[in-house]
Design a protein around this motif. Sequence first.
Motif, PDB file in Angstrom:
ATOM      1  N   SER A  78       0.939  -0.886  -0.129  1.00 33.06           N
ATOM      2  CA  SER A  78       0.127   0.025   0.155  1.00 33.06           C
ATOM      3  C   SER A  78       1.346   1.287  -0.191  1.00 33.06           C
ATOM      4  CB  SER A  78      -1.096  -0.309   1.693  1.00 33.06           C
ATOM      5  OG  SER A  78      -1.853   0.803   1.452  1.00 33.06           O
ATOM      6  N   LYS A  79       1.855   0.920   0.645  1.00 39.04           N
ATOM      7  CA  LYS A  79       2.486   2.605   0.413  1.00 39.04           C
ATOM      8  C   LYS A  79       3.282   2.137  -0.527  1.00 39.04           C
ATOM      9  CE  LYS A  79       3.982   2.228   6.037  1.00 39.04           C
ATOM     10  NZ  LYS A  79       5.025   2.204   6.651  1.00 39.04           N
ATOM     11  N   ASP A 113       1.410   3.772  -3.404  1.00 42.29           N
ATOM     12  CA  ASP A 113       0.988   5.582  -2.358  1.00 42.29           C
ATOM     13  C   ASP A 113       1.977   6.667  -3.209  1.00 42.29           C
ATOM     14  OD1 ASP A 113      -1.445   5.130  -1.165  1.00 42.29           O
ATOM     15  OD2 ASP A 113      -0.484   5.281   0.828  1.00 42.29           O
ATOM     16  N   TYR A 147      -2.528  -4.777  -9.823  1.00 44.92           N
ATOM     17  CA  TYR A 147      -2.138  -6.076  -8.400  1.00 44.92           C
ATOM     18  C   TYR A 147      -0.744  -7.014  -8.148  1.00 44.92           C
ATOM     19  CZ  TYR A 147      -2.590  -8.392  -3.833  1.00 44.92           C
ATOM     20  OH  TYR A 147      -2.264  -9.220  -2.590  1.00 44.92           O
TER      21      TYR A 147
END
Length: 145
Positions: free
Chosen positions: A122-123, A126, A139
């Motif tokens: 997720s980081k 981002d 993904y």
Amino acid sequence: ASEGSANGLSSSSGALTSSSRSQTLDVLEARIAAKSKQEDMNRLSSSSKASSYEERLTRKINKDRSNSDSHSQGPADSFEVRLKRKASEGSANGLSSSSGALTSSSRSQTLNSLEARIAMMSKQADKNRLCGSPKASSYEELLTR
């Protein structure tokens, strides 16, 4: 005359043989009759055993039902109550719950590891969005990095 006496002997021995044969047949018939009577008696006694077997089976089923009814409080038991009861029975039976604890801790570690990987991805996603990187589009691509 000697032939007549010879015939007389043979006819008298034939009569003896015939009477011994009929006695043997009478004995055999009596034995067969006794054996068939014994078989009939056995059939009658086995049918009474079958009914007593059925009675014993019915008693056992009723006894098992009453034992299971007294052990369980019915469907009103919640999952947690049943789980606690099984755990207490396991410890009462001398079963150790350490293997369950090990499995639980390994599952926790697996979940923690999975959560950490998801957080890291997720980081990374981002960062890629902030940098404007067009490569982080699926993904599967994130997993291969």
